[in-house]
Enzyme design. Sequence first.
Site, PDB file in Angstrom:
ATOM      1  N   ARG A   1      26.365   8.378 -12.409  1.00  0.00           N
ATOM      2  CA  ARG A   1      26.453   8.892 -13.765  1.00  0.00           C
ATOM      3  C   ARG A   1      27.347  10.126 -13.756  1.00  0.00           C
ATOM      4  NH1 ARG A   1      24.734   4.681 -14.138  1.00  0.00           N
ATOM      5  NH2 ARG A   1      22.778   3.906 -15.027  1.00  0.00           N
TER       6      ARG A   1
ATOM      7  N   GLU B   1      33.620  10.582 -20.361  1.00  0.00           N
ATOM      8  CA  GLU B   1      34.417   9.357 -20.267  1.00  0.00           C
ATOM      9  C   GLU B   1      34.405   8.500 -21.528  1.00  0.00           C
ATOM     10  OE1 GLU B   1      31.904   5.764 -18.436  1.00  0.00           O
ATOM     11  OE2 GLU B   1      32.074   7.417 -17.037  1.00  0.00           O
TER      12      GLU B   1
ATOM     13  N   HIS C   1      35.303   3.606 -14.181  1.00  0.00           N
ATOM     14  CA  HIS C   1      34.008   2.917 -14.298  1.00  0.00           C
ATOM     15  C   HIS C   1      34.158   1.445 -13.926  1.00  0.00           C
ATOM     16  CE1 HIS C   1      29.953   3.868 -16.268  1.00  0.00           C
ATOM     17  NE2 HIS C   1      29.785   2.795 -15.535  1.00  0.00           N
TER      18      HIS C   1
END
Length: 336
Positions: free
Chosen positions: A235, A264, A296
């Site tokens: 995270r 993000e 990601h």
Amino acid sequence: MRVAMFSTKPYDRRSFEERNAPHGHEIAYLEPRLSAQTVALADGFPAVCLFVNDEADAPAIARLAQGGVRLIALRCAGFNNVDLAAAERHGITVARVPAYSPHAVAEFTVGLMLSLVRHIHRAYQRTRDNNFALDGLLGFDLHGKTVGVVGTGRIGAIVARILRAGFGCHVLASDPCPDETLASLGVRYAAPEEVIATSDIVTLHCPLTPGTHHLLDAAAFARMRRGALVVNTSRGALLDSEAAIEALKSGRLGGLAIDVYEQEADLFFEDLSNEIIQDDVLQRLMMFPNVLVTGHQAFFTREALENIADTTLANITAFARGAALENAVTVAGTRG
């Protein structure tokens, strides 16, 4: 059920359409992410399907309930973007995908680690310019180094096994619930402070909670071994990016590889190659030669997408049938 799926990309649509036949749900694929500006798109749908950057805060939850939503089906493991207390107040059930492909994220984590240790990302850029010099690319063996694994759930446990059995690393771990099978392999559990302070490499695999927010802050970086490396595929907000920049500048932090970033939401999963990025912190991070940023991507394998679709659709089907949801997320559950 009729389902409004937010933050949809072409690969989401393909994987869900391939796996939806046995379930027969009617899915509306929506490109925007859920926010205060887009929540009205869910009006009339009893269920919404959300991803990591959708914003299901208290006002959004209230608006979803007003529009008739009774189920939030997360197609991810994390649920820190959902106000669970607000969902319970409005009678909305929340379900997630607790384990889609832990091997995907674990293997990607080790890939980032290797790239950072051996400067593979820098070598790739050099050779494309016909620069085959080795100066500046000196790395070190992973074998015999101490790697700290913060969080040994499904993903962290696999990372620990790969590093211990595959590379011969000394593995320190921290977790509120130690894994006895890892201890039998020689993984030693310790307090998070010791893991962070004594490891050559620290890799993060814990959930984002109030207690883990900015787990790696200025004080934590100051306690680390000089030149230690950090990898974060968990995270973004586990790491204070501005503190990381100062630690990189001082040399306290020897390198950083991140697949997640605290801010993000407006950046990752989008093609912004023709845009001027306004996030100065991320831009500064990417200027360091010893920083590797990916968007990601760790979860992104064929197997993971299939598992995400299967579990999400099964959660929706169980809800529609009034069956117990084994993947439900509640405030009480997170406290327990």
